[in-house]
Every structure is written in C-alpha cells, then in structure tokens.
Design an enzyme around this catalytic site. Sequence first.
Site, PDB file in Angstrom:
ATOM      1  N   ALA A  25       0.399  -1.443   0.073  1.00 47.94           N
ATOM      2  CA  ALA A  25      -0.470  -0.048  -0.130  1.00 47.94           C
ATOM      3  C   ALA A  25       0.590   1.377   0.162  1.00 47.94           C
ATOM      4  O   ALA A  25      -0.016   2.190   0.539  1.00 47.94           O
ATOM      5  CB  ALA A  25      -1.174   0.218   1.303  1.00 47.94           C
TER       6      ALA A  25
ATOM      7  N   ASN B 255      10.674 -19.567 -48.201  1.00 45.64           N
ATOM      8  CA  ASN B 255      11.492 -18.427 -48.004  1.00 45.64           C
ATOM      9  C   ASN B 255      10.689 -17.215 -48.176  1.00 45.64           C
ATOM     10  O   ASN B 255       9.265 -17.167 -49.157  1.00 45.64           O
ATOM     11  CB  ASN B 255      11.809 -18.205 -49.595  1.00 45.64           C
TER      12      ASN B 255
ATOM     13  N   ARG C  77       8.721   7.944  -4.460  1.00 42.54           N
ATOM     14  CA  ARG C  77      10.553   7.748  -4.539  1.00 42.54           C
ATOM     15  C   ARG C  77      10.512   6.821  -6.482  1.00 42.54           C
ATOM     16  O   ARG C  77      11.135   7.236  -7.427  1.00 42.54           O
ATOM     17  CB  ARG C  77      11.445   6.935  -4.142  1.00 42.54           C
TER      18      ARG C  77
ATOM     19  N   ALA D 261      12.405 -10.068 -48.422  1.00 36.24           N
ATOM     20  CA  ALA D 261      12.800  -8.804 -47.500  1.00 36.24           C
ATOM     21  C   ALA D 261      11.661  -8.226 -47.509  1.00 36.24           C
ATOM     22  O   ALA D 261      11.132  -8.063 -48.912  1.00 36.24           O
ATOM     23  CB  ALA D 261      14.241  -8.453 -48.068  1.00 36.24           C
TER      24      ALA D 261
ATOM     25  N   TYR E 133       7.413  -8.621 -41.102  1.00 34.60           N
ATOM     26  CA  TYR E 133       6.459  -8.362 -40.634  1.00 34.60           C
ATOM     27  C   TYR E 133       5.538  -9.064 -40.383  1.00 34.60           C
ATOM     28  O   TYR E 133       4.968  -9.071 -41.459  1.00 34.60           O
ATOM     29  CB  TYR E 133       5.845  -6.960 -40.172  1.00 34.60           C
TER      30      TYR E 133
HETATM   31  C1  UD1 Z   1      11.464  -1.181   4.417  1.00 35.21           C
HETATM   32  C2  UD1 Z   1      12.719  -1.393   5.477  1.00 35.21           C
HETATM   33  C3  UD1 Z   1      13.468  -1.919   5.689  1.00 35.21           C
HETATM   34  C4  UD1 Z   1      13.907  -2.244   5.232  1.00 35.21           C
HETATM   35  C5  UD1 Z   1      13.335  -2.357   3.478  1.00 35.21           C
HETATM   36  C6  UD1 Z   1      13.715  -3.864   2.832  1.00 35.21           C
HETATM   37  C7  UD1 Z   1      10.369  -0.471   7.056  1.00 35.21           C
HETATM   38  C8  UD1 Z   1       9.617   0.764   7.950  1.00 35.21           C
HETATM   39  N1  UD1 Z   1      11.462  -0.513   6.627  1.00 35.21           N
HETATM   40  O1  UD1 Z   1      11.720  -0.116   3.738  1.00 35.21           O
HETATM   41  O2  UD1 Z   1      13.975  -2.096   6.887  1.00 35.21           O
HETATM   42  O3  UD1 Z   1      15.187  -2.981   4.486  1.00 35.21           O
HETATM   43  O4  UD1 Z   1      12.144  -2.173   3.311  1.00 35.21           O
HETATM   44  O5  UD1 Z   1      13.381  -3.457   0.884  1.00 35.21           O
HETATM   45  O6  UD1 Z   1       9.313  -1.466   6.815  1.00 35.21           O
HETATM   46  N2  UD1 Z   1       3.992   0.486   2.548  1.00 35.21           N
HETATM   47  C9  UD1 Z   1       2.494  -0.045   3.175  1.00 35.21           C
HETATM   48  N3  UD1 Z   1       1.871   1.228   3.269  1.00 35.21           N
HETATM   49  C10 UD1 Z   1       2.545   2.102   3.698  1.00 35.21           C
HETATM   50  C11 UD1 Z   1       3.684   2.305   3.799  1.00 35.21           C
HETATM   51  C12 UD1 Z   1       4.791   1.222   2.640  1.00 35.21           C
HETATM   52  O7  UD1 Z   1       1.958  -1.030   2.245  1.00 35.21           O
HETATM   53  O8  UD1 Z   1       1.758   3.293   4.302  1.00 35.21           O
HETATM   54  C13 UD1 Z   1       4.400  -0.865   1.628  1.00 35.21           C
HETATM   55  C14 UD1 Z   1       5.218  -0.876   0.670  1.00 35.21           C
HETATM   56  O9  UD1 Z   1       4.219  -0.726  -0.194  1.00 35.21           O
HETATM   57  C15 UD1 Z   1       6.020  -1.401   0.508  1.00 35.21           C
HETATM   58  C16 UD1 Z   1       6.517  -2.127   2.313  1.00 35.21           C
HETATM   59  O10 UD1 Z   1       5.767  -1.322   3.141  1.00 35.21           O
HETATM   60  O11 UD1 Z   1       6.478  -3.180   0.297  1.00 35.21           O
HETATM   61  C17 UD1 Z   1       7.834  -1.203   2.409  1.00 35.21           C
HETATM   62  O12 UD1 Z   1       7.394   0.237   2.991  1.00 35.21           O
HETATM   63  P1  UD1 Z   1       8.886   0.780   1.819  1.00 35.21           P
HETATM   64  O13 UD1 Z   1       8.597   2.453   1.800  1.00 35.21           O
HETATM   65  O14 UD1 Z   1       8.840   0.689   0.928  1.00 35.21           O
HETATM   66  O15 UD1 Z   1       9.847   0.942   2.655  1.00 35.21           O
HETATM   67  P2  UD1 Z   1      11.636   0.629   2.934  1.00 35.21           P
HETATM   68  O16 UD1 Z   1      12.200   2.378   2.981  1.00 35.21           O
HETATM   69  O17 UD1 Z   1      12.105   0.267   1.374  1.00 35.21           O
HETATM   70 MG    MG Z   2      10.835  -0.022  -0.004  1.00 34.33          MG
END
Ligand code: UD1
Ligand code: MG
Length: 419
Positions: free
Chosen positions: A11, A343, A16, A346, A332
């Site tokens: 979620a 065959n 990023r 071209a 294509y």
């Molecule tokens: C997270 C871990 C980190 C780990 C890294 C590995 C946390 C706080 N940190 O960091 O320790 O090294 O993954 O890749 O978990 N998500 C939700 N809802 C939200 C926020 C996030 O479902 O509100 C889900 C994201 O979709 C994702 C996962 O949680 O799949 C991790 O979130 P993300 O923001 O990617 O955390 P990282 O900074 O990658």
């Molecule tokens: Mg992540």
Amino acid sequence: MKNVAAIILAAGRGTRMKSDTPKVLQELHNRPLLSFLIKTLDELDVKEKVLVVGSENKDIKKIFKDVNTIVQKKPLGSGDAAKCAKSYFAGFDGNLLVLCGDTPLIAKDTIERLVKKHINEKASCTVLTATVNDPTSYGRIVRDSRGRIAKIVEEKDLADYEKAIQEINVGCYCFKTKDLFTHIKDLKINPKKKEFYLTDIVGILWQNKKKIVSNSCTDSSEFLGINSQIDLAEANSVIKRKVLRKLMLEGVMITDPDSTIIDMDAVIGKDTIIYPNTVIGKNTVIGKRCKIGPFARIRPGTELSDDVEIGNFVELVRTKISSGTKVKHMTYLGDTSVGKNVNIGAGTITANYDGKKKNKTVIEDNAFIGVGSIFIAPVRVGRGATVGAGSVVTRNKNIPPRKTVVGVPAKILQKERRK
Ligand code: UD1
Ligand code: MG
C-alpha cells in the site's frame, strides 16, 4: 506450507518512483512487479495470502483477482499496513509471513529456510537479514551483547555508532501471528517520517522477552528493494542475466548477452543461436538449431519449429513458423501461420489489422514469397505457390497451390510452379 499464511504489504505510495503507476504495478520483466512475490507464495503453497493495498490502488485488486485484499485507508507506514490485517487473522493461530511487495526477487528456498528456522526455534519473530558492503537505505539490524537481535533501526534514525552496521533488514519476516498482533498496538509513530514502522515491532518483542532469531540471505539480488526507477532497472538486469544464463546452460548460444533480452517464460531449443540486439517476449517457443537475429523481435504467441531462420529487423507476433523456413530481412508477420521450407523475401508485410480486428494469413509449405510482398489478411497462400516481388495480395483472394501471382492487386499467372 502447513499453518503458514502470508501478508504482502503493497500500500506504500512509492513516491520515490516518481510515477503515476503504483509501485507494485511497475513493469518488471514484462509483468507487474508484485506478480513475482505472488508466484513465489503460490509455489510455497501457503495456507492463505493477503495483500494490503492503498485505497487509490484499485488496479491492484483488478489484476490480482484471486488474492484477498485489505485496504489501508491512509499510507501511515508498513507497521500500520500490517495492523490493517489484524482482524482478518483474528482466529488464526499459526505463523505469518510478512513480505514487502517491493522486494520481488526473494527466492522460494530462502523463504522456506526462514520458515523452517522459525518453527524449529519456536521463535516469536524470525527476520531475514543480509550482510552487505553498502547498507545505505536499508534498516540496520542492531544486536544486543549476546548477539540477539534487539531492534531494527531505519537509515534516518541511525545513531553515529550504528552507521557502520552492515547487517540489513531484507523486509521479510515470519511471526507468531498472536505475538505480532498482540504487540502491534504498541508501535509509535516515527517522528521524522510520520509513519508507523513495522520494523519497530522487533524492538518491542525484544523488550517483551520474546525470542527473535534471524536467517541470512547471501544472494544480493534477492533482497533488492525496488524504491526508484534505478532499482527497477537493476532488478530487470538481474532477472535478464539469470534467464540468459539458464538458457546458455541448456545449450542455447547467445552471442551478445549484453544486448539480448529474453523473457523468463520463453522456451528455446538447444543449438539455437541468438544474435545481438534480439528481444524475445513471453509466451514464445523456439525450436532447435534456429538462427535468430541480429535485431529480431519475437513477440508473444510466436512459435518457431526447428531449423527456422529469422534475420535482421524481423518482427513476429502470434505467428507460427514450421521447420526449414527462412524470414531473413525487414519483415513483419502478425497472426500468421507459415508452413515448412517457405522463403519469405525481404520487406514482406502481413496487414493483419483492419482497424477493427486482427485477421490471419496462412502461407503453406514450400511457398516462395518475393521481396516487398504485402498480404491483406485474411488470406491464404497455397502449397508451393509463388508471389512475385512487390505484389499486394488482397483479402480473401486465396492463392491456389503451385500458382504464381504478381502485381497490385496480385493476379494469377497461368504458368504453374513445378514444386
Ligand atoms: C523497508 C524497511 C527496511 C528494509 C527495506 C527493505 C520499514 C519501516 N523499513 O524500508 O527496514 O530494509 O524495506 O527493502 O518497513 N507500505 C504499505 N503502507 C505504507 C507504507 C509502506 O503497505 O503506508 C509497504 C510498501 O508498499 C512496501 C513496504 O511496506 O512494500 C515497505 O515500505 P517502503 O516505504 O518501501 O520501505 P523501505 O524504505 O523500503
Ligand atoms: Mg521499499
């Protein structure tokens, strides 16, 4: 896996990525990123798997119809996302895998080993960790004086003395379901990121004297977390290399792996040679001793029998070609079926799309297609027929076996071909 269920956290906003597409639906190797983890869990045969998705991510539900989803109303962090599954698992007494949807390449064996250790050690929580040269952006594993995991600290919250820690949190955990959901209410919002971190649960369990163990993962490609387009490109190249390596070990010659892209589901027979800058898509089958490329594009639904030659600047889609046939230059073929020992000259084009639907072209065995021919589908070229250079064969003007056609529109010459 008996008595093991799984939650995939998917979620997050994926800010990023700088994209309008949800992170877990970004395309990785021709399919949504999330499909990798779902496939792995299917192979592990977990008792149940649940996806936590954001309220604006309706497309995820549509694409993964068979997986139960829980909506996290606001993206308040991975801890809050896990908390959303609490009532869903209220009656469940087993173990719960918690995985991040953005870590697609964790291998089945790695998860299997993690769960096995978790069960053998009767742990409350088992964390998948890895030791890396550059731990930047990952949560770090902080251990107590007895070497037990005491907490996980995220990059932004690291104390100076913790910055040197090279052991990272991969983002894959196995919990005793009861322990996770009993203590998840104690998570506090992170003051810097204004999110509830799932990783803080580890410190809470440690304070409550729960047993926390870890398993390490040594293949660095497995724990690649996809947080940016750069990570996505890296994951693509990891998969690409694995696919090419497997094919080469099976006897396929790939003359320039750097410029070759082959889908993981493509089936290619031994002694086939793939020349540079070739792209082979999913749902394709290529026989033995074929020659493909350079600069060929074999799109989904294409099947080539043995000893077929596809040359430069040739695009094939939903096309079947039988053995001994050559399509060597700038062609294509879409929705086309080509027989044996044909065959194709071209610059041949099949006009398969009439603006409403896709139509089929059939070219039977031993036909000879002159350069620059155009086929307006649907149309059939009979066995042993010849199409003169530059002909336009119009729709439904099927060419009888062994006849020769020429012109625009193509007309039958009376002379028969001997073949
Ligand atoms: C997270 C871990 C980190 C780990 C890294 C590995 C946390 C706080 N940190 O960091 O320790 O090294 O993954 O890749 O978990 N998500 C939700 N809802 C939200 C926020 C996030 O479902 O509100 C889900 C994201 O979709 C994702 C996962 O949680 O799949 C991790 O979130 P993300 O923001 O990617 O955390 P990282 O900074 O990658
Ligand atoms: Mg992540």
